[in-house]
Design a protein around this motif. Sequence first.
Motif, PDB file in Angstrom:
ATOM      1  N   ALA A 141     -20.223 -35.506  14.128  1.00  0.00           N
ATOM      2  CA  ALA A 141     -20.726 -34.594  15.210  1.00  0.00           C
ATOM      3  C   ALA A 141     -22.238 -34.852  15.088  1.00  0.00           C
ATOM      4  CB  ALA A 141     -20.449 -33.111  15.183  1.00  0.00           C
ATOM      5  N   GLU A 142     -22.999 -34.231  16.088  1.00  0.00           N
ATOM      6  CA  GLU A 142     -24.592 -34.470  15.970  1.00  0.00           C
ATOM      7  C   GLU A 142     -25.128 -33.388  14.840  1.00  0.00           C
ATOM      8  OE1 GLU A 142     -26.421 -33.615  19.602  1.00  0.00           O
ATOM      9  OE2 GLU A 142     -25.588 -35.452  20.452  1.00  0.00           O
ATOM     10  N   ASP A 143     -24.383 -32.505  14.566  1.00  0.00           N
ATOM     11  CA  ASP A 143     -24.865 -31.456  13.474  1.00  0.00           C
ATOM     12  C   ASP A 143     -24.310 -31.944  12.143  1.00  0.00           C
ATOM     13  OD1 ASP A 143     -22.240 -31.181  13.374  1.00  0.00           O
ATOM     14  OD2 ASP A 143     -22.233 -28.851  13.855  1.00  0.00           O
TER      15      ASP A 143
ATOM     16  N   SER B  28      -7.482 -36.325  16.092  1.00  0.00           N
ATOM     17  CA  SER B  28      -6.030 -36.834  16.150  1.00  0.00           C
ATOM     18  C   SER B  28      -5.453 -35.946  17.117  1.00  0.00           C
ATOM     19  CB  SER B  28      -5.675 -36.342  14.716  1.00  0.00           C
ATOM     20  OG  SER B  28      -5.641 -35.192  14.350  1.00  0.00           O
ATOM     21  N   GLY B  29      -6.139 -34.987  17.662  1.00  0.00           N
ATOM     22  CA  GLY B  29      -5.447 -34.027  18.637  1.00  0.00           C
ATOM     23  C   GLY B  29      -5.701 -34.749  20.165  1.00  0.00           C
ATOM     24  N   VAL B  30      -6.821 -35.553  20.056  1.00  0.00           N
ATOM     25  CA  VAL B  30      -7.339 -36.150  21.264  1.00  0.00           C
ATOM     26  C   VAL B  30      -6.803 -37.662  21.418  1.00  0.00           C
ATOM     27  CG1 VAL B  30      -9.353 -36.506  22.545  1.00  0.00           C
ATOM     28  CG2 VAL B  30      -9.280 -34.814  21.068  1.00  0.00           C
ATOM     29  N   VAL B  31      -6.850 -38.538  20.520  1.00  0.00           N
ATOM     30  CA  VAL B  31      -6.552 -39.869  20.488  1.00  0.00           C
ATOM     31  C   VAL B  31      -5.724 -40.216  19.171  1.00  0.00           C
ATOM     32  CG1 VAL B  31      -8.313 -40.622  21.913  1.00  0.00           C
ATOM     33  CG2 VAL B  31      -8.619 -40.556  19.637  1.00  0.00           C
ATOM     34  N   PRO B  32      -4.774 -41.206  19.390  1.00  0.00           N
ATOM     35  CA  PRO B  32      -4.006 -41.530  18.142  1.00  0.00           C
ATOM     36  C   PRO B  32      -4.688 -42.145  17.143  1.00  0.00           C
ATOM     37  CG  PRO B  32      -3.375 -42.981  20.202  1.00  0.00           C
ATOM     38  CD  PRO B  32      -4.378 -41.718  20.565  1.00  0.00           C
ATOM     39  N   ASP B  33      -5.486 -42.854  17.550  1.00  0.00           N
ATOM     40  CA  ASP B  33      -6.449 -43.976  16.728  1.00  0.00           C
ATOM     41  C   ASP B  33      -7.405 -44.453  17.159  1.00  0.00           C
ATOM     42  OD1 ASP B  33      -6.888 -44.995  14.069  1.00  0.00           O
ATOM     43  OD2 ASP B  33      -5.062 -46.141  13.806  1.00  0.00           O
ATOM     44  N   ILE B  34      -8.444 -44.997  16.285  1.00  0.00           N
ATOM     45  CA  ILE B  34      -9.587 -45.840  16.838  1.00  0.00           C
ATOM     46  C   ILE B  34      -9.259 -47.313  16.916  1.00  0.00           C
ATOM     47  CG2 ILE B  34     -12.028 -46.308  16.617  1.00  0.00           C
ATOM     48  CD1 ILE B  34     -12.171 -43.494  15.365  1.00  0.00           C
ATOM     49  N   ASP B  35      -9.078 -47.739  18.010  1.00  0.00           N
ATOM     50  CA  ASP B  35      -8.665 -49.263  17.918  1.00  0.00           C
ATOM     51  C   ASP B  35      -9.195 -50.057  19.136  1.00  0.00           C
ATOM     52  OD1 ASP B  35      -6.891 -48.212  19.838  1.00  0.00           O
ATOM     53  OD2 ASP B  35      -5.049 -48.497  18.535  1.00  0.00           O
TER      54      ASP B  35
ATOM     55  N   ALA C  80     -15.913 -33.661  22.127  1.00  0.00           N
ATOM     56  CA  ALA C  80     -17.012 -33.545  21.177  1.00  0.00           C
ATOM     57  C   ALA C  80     -18.340 -32.683  21.919  1.00  0.00           C
ATOM     58  CB  ALA C  80     -17.638 -34.959  20.951  1.00  0.00           C
ATOM     59  N   ALA C  81     -18.359 -32.510  22.851  1.00  0.00           N
ATOM     60  CA  ALA C  81     -19.401 -31.825  23.921  1.00  0.00           C
ATOM     61  C   ALA C  81     -19.141 -30.224  23.895  1.00  0.00           C
ATOM     62  CB  ALA C  81     -19.823 -32.527  25.035  1.00  0.00           C
ATOM     63  N   ALA C  82     -17.616 -30.104  23.844  1.00  0.00           N
ATOM     64  CA  ALA C  82     -17.217 -28.596  24.090  1.00  0.00           C
ATOM     65  C   ALA C  82     -17.265 -27.910  22.753  1.00  0.00           C
ATOM     66  CB  ALA C  82     -15.935 -28.654  24.446  1.00  0.00           C
ATOM     67  N   PRO C  83     -17.950 -26.659  23.015  1.00  0.00           N
ATOM     68  CA  PRO C  83     -18.058 -25.702  21.757  1.00  0.00           C
ATOM     69  C   PRO C  83     -16.764 -25.382  21.233  1.00  0.00           C
ATOM     70  CG  PRO C  83     -19.345 -24.683  23.419  1.00  0.00           C
ATOM     71  CD  PRO C  83     -18.462 -25.883  24.179  1.00  0.00           C
ATOM     72  N   GLY C  84     -16.516 -25.652  19.894  1.00  0.00           N
ATOM     73  CA  GLY C  84     -15.169 -25.540  19.361  1.00  0.00           C
ATOM     74  C   GLY C  84     -14.027 -26.469  19.835  1.00  0.00           C
ATOM     75  N   GLY C  85     -14.717 -27.569  20.400  1.00  0.00           N
ATOM     76  CA  GLY C  85     -13.510 -28.279  21.003  1.00  0.00           C
ATOM     77  C   GLY C  85     -12.957 -29.396  19.827  1.00  0.00           C
TER      78      GLY C  85
ATOM     79  N   PRO D 194     -11.644 -29.701  15.874  1.00  0.00           N
ATOM     80  CA  PRO D 194     -11.815 -28.807  14.586  1.00  0.00           C
ATOM     81  C   PRO D 194     -12.320 -29.574  13.608  1.00  0.00           C
ATOM     82  CG  PRO D 194      -9.470 -29.654  15.115  1.00  0.00           C
ATOM     83  CD  PRO D 194     -10.160 -30.021  16.398  1.00  0.00           C
ATOM     84  N   GLU D 195     -13.048 -28.765  12.554  1.00  0.00           N
ATOM     85  CA  GLU D 195     -13.801 -29.552  11.487  1.00  0.00           C
ATOM     86  C   GLU D 195     -12.969 -29.720  10.449  1.00  0.00           C
ATOM     87  OE1 GLU D 195     -17.569 -28.299   8.745  1.00  0.00           O
ATOM     88  OE2 GLU D 195     -17.132 -27.037  10.329  1.00  0.00           O
ATOM     89  N   LEU D 196     -13.317 -31.032   9.846  1.00  0.00           N
ATOM     90  CA  LEU D 196     -12.614 -31.573   8.559  1.00  0.00           C
ATOM     91  C   LEU D 196     -13.672 -31.181   7.382  1.00  0.00           C
ATOM     92  CD1 LEU D 196     -11.451 -34.966   9.873  1.00  0.00           C
ATOM     93  CD2 LEU D 196     -10.039 -33.025   9.385  1.00  0.00           C
ATOM     94  N   ASP D 197     -12.780 -31.180   6.382  1.00  0.00           N
ATOM     95  CA  ASP D 197     -13.642 -30.809   5.034  1.00  0.00           C
ATOM     96  C   ASP D 197     -13.776 -32.202   4.558  1.00  0.00           C
ATOM     97  OD1 ASP D 197     -14.574 -30.043   2.576  1.00  0.00           O
ATOM     98  OD2 ASP D 197     -12.784 -29.020   2.051  1.00  0.00           O
TER      99      ASP D 197
END
Length: 286
Positions: free
Chosen positions: A18-20, A27-34, A51-56, A58-61
Amino acid sequence: MKLLRVGTAGAERPALLAEDGTLRDLSGVVPDIDGALLADGEALARVRAAAAAPGGLPELDAEGLRVGPPLARIGKIVCVGLNYHDHAAETGAPVPDEPILFLKAPDTVVGPEDTVLVPRGSVKTDWEVELAVVIGRTARYLESAEEGLAHVAGYAVAHDVSERAFQIEHGGTWDKGKNCETFNPLGPWLVTADEVPDPQALPLRLRVNGELRQNGTTADQIFPVGEVVRYISRFMTLHPGDVINTGTPAGVAMGQPEPKPYLRAGDVVELEIEGLGRQRQELKDA
């Protein structure tokens, strides 16, 4: 967007930087990057919207999380040799009239911080920082460099590791020195083409054990990105998810005075392209 894949080798999941600076789970939006994702405008639009939606998303550690290659199911890797004026000069080779092409197998691809293995019997393992171009639309018989650029989905950092003795001294083509396991670290990110307005204005740098060895710019390319894509499409069809390694600037070990500082187990290579991220690999014996 800066797309990436994270997790253990063979079980990576798609993510977005993300920009921040936070890492977001895709993984909840697309199955993979290919290639399928890169060719699907609607799917990419969903990623952008999430990506643009607030809280759209989940953040990964990111702590301790492995970054894998940013692209899954690569069809082929087409490489361009001697594509920088200064690199041709340091090797004593004439500037080619047409791009020199060779192929790397997709199974050479590893993550940007994965171990690189020095092949058994190697005496001339070399480094090469390169701009990787990722294809997003099927390209065949393109007529202009502008068309070539229009078929690019994004860009990434590639390390075209090479074994020069295998490449040059054992007969045949270059493939023997280019296709050893782990010889194509890729990533960390796949940066979409809209974030790279001019692929001919990217500084590239590579260090070995902290010493700056390569310090170039894609402005020195003999054949620029759009022309490379157009040219390759004359000889083979490029499909979404195919990768082009576009050559390396001066500063490789092969171009140094004797004794040439070829890589050995224990060496650490760090490389970067401005805006596309950094890689770091420790070398070990195969």
